[in-house]
Scaffold this motif. Structure first.
Motif, mmCIF file in Angstrom:
data_model
loop_
_atom_site.group_PDB
_atom_site.id
_atom_site.type_symbol
_atom_site.label_atom_id
_atom_site.label_comp_id
_atom_site.label_asym_id
_atom_site.label_seq_id
_atom_site.Cartn_x
_atom_site.Cartn_y
_atom_site.Cartn_z
ATOM 1 N N ASN A 1 45.379 32.738 33.310
ATOM 2 C CA ASN A 1 46.058 32.207 32.126
ATOM 3 C C ASN A 1 46.007 30.689 32.085
ATOM 4 N N ALA A 2 46.319 30.067 33.215
ATOM 5 C CA ALA A 2 46.320 28.607 33.280
ATOM 6 C C ALA A 2 44.914 28.051 33.100
ATOM 7 N N HIS A 3 43.936 28.723 33.662
ATOM 8 C CA HIS A 3 42.547 28.286 33.545
ATOM 9 C C HIS A 3 42.092 28.313 32.088
ATOM 10 N N LEU A 4 42.467 29.355 31.365
ATOM 11 C CA LEU A 4 42.025 29.506 29.988
ATOM 12 C C LEU A 4 42.547 28.394 29.094
ATOM 13 N N LEU B 1 48.032 33.824 23.748
ATOM 14 C CA LEU B 1 48.678 34.805 24.612
ATOM 15 C C LEU B 1 49.799 35.484 23.837
ATOM 16 N N LEU B 2 49.706 36.815 23.708
ATOM 17 C CA LEU B 2 50.649 37.588 22.906
ATOM 18 C C LEU B 2 51.611 38.374 23.796
ATOM 19 N N THR B 3 52.849 38.489 23.350
ATOM 20 C CA THR B 3 53.845 39.276 24.080
ATOM 21 C C THR B 3 53.813 40.724 23.610
ATOM 22 N N VAL B 4 52.655 41.331 23.649
ATOM 23 C CA VAL B 4 52.485 42.737 23.311
ATOM 24 C C VAL B 4 52.546 43.537 24.600
ATOM 25 N N ALA C 1 48.629 40.498 30.794
ATOM 26 C CA ALA C 1 48.532 39.052 30.959
ATOM 27 C C ALA C 1 49.875 38.387 31.247
ATOM 28 N N LEU C 2 50.952 39.165 31.266
ATOM 29 C CA LEU C 2 52.257 38.634 31.668
ATOM 30 C C LEU C 2 52.776 39.304 32.936
#
Length: 212
Positions: A186-189, A199-202, A165-166
């Protein structure tokens, strides 16, 4: 490729996170040795997070878009109950021949229903309000379309887990079709009142989306 998290911290998290089953470790080694694009495998940390979410939710029915060599499908199957099922979708016949071997070696392989066909065709045949979790890890340019196609398939309170997602940090200034597709979703969500999201930075980004 940008580092989302400091590489030393990333490696530390990988080493501290409980290892996969021996069969999954064999699958990982085989993928890196014999398949193109091995970086497409879901890593240990995001896979363990997905596994834990399934356990915490008591999920029985999971839909996966993007099988590749079967690492995430087998991870999911290992923690589903005896009557649980993961439907895993991919268009590459190579995925079937490679992953099938590992599914057959696992006592949990019978829980995996592998569909080699365009994902949208498979999704159209599936019942609404049926899946507890959808794991999205398919072609990034179609992420928003996959989201809209699968949201109705989730039960109320169900979870959509979106990998990459990034997209290597490229979402900050998206130019490629993959980065644009990921950023678009992402923007839509953020603005979609049907869901709540974090949104996680995993690893390469994991977006958790709960259907209201």
């Amino acid at each position: 490729m940008k580092d989302i998290v400091n590489p030393d911290i990333e490696q530390y998290c990988h080493e501290i996170t409980q290892p996969e089953s021996p069969l999954l470790r064999e699958l990982v080694a085989d993928t890196w040795e014999n398949m193109s694009g091995p970086q497409m495998m879901t890593g240990r940390v995001p896979a363990k997070l997905l596994r834990m979410l399934i356990q915490l939710m008591g999920a029985k029915h999971v839909l996966e878009l993007g099988t590749y060599t079967g690492y995430s499908a087998l991870t999911i199957a290992e923690v589903l109950p005896d009557d649980g099922q993961v439907i895993s979708c991919d268009v590459n016949p190579m995925c079937k021949s490679f992953s099938r071997y590992y599914f057959e070696q696992s006592p949990h392989g019978y829980k995996i229903d592998l569909r080699i066909a365009p994902a949208f065709e498979t999704i159209a045949t599936l019942p609404d309000n049926h899946f507890d979790i959808v794991f999205l890890d398919a072609d990034k340019a179609n992420y928003l379309k996959y989201y809209e196609a699968t949201l109705s398939k989730l039960v109320s309170g169900g979870l959509l887990v979106i990998d990459n997602a990034l997209w290597y940090g490229e979402v900050l200034a998206p130019e490629s079709k993959h980065a644009i597709g990921v950023h678009e979703l992402n923007a839509h969500l953020t603005a979609d009142e049907r869901v709540e999201n974090v949104l996680l930075t995993v690893r390469d980004g994991m977006h958790l989306v709960r259907k209201k």
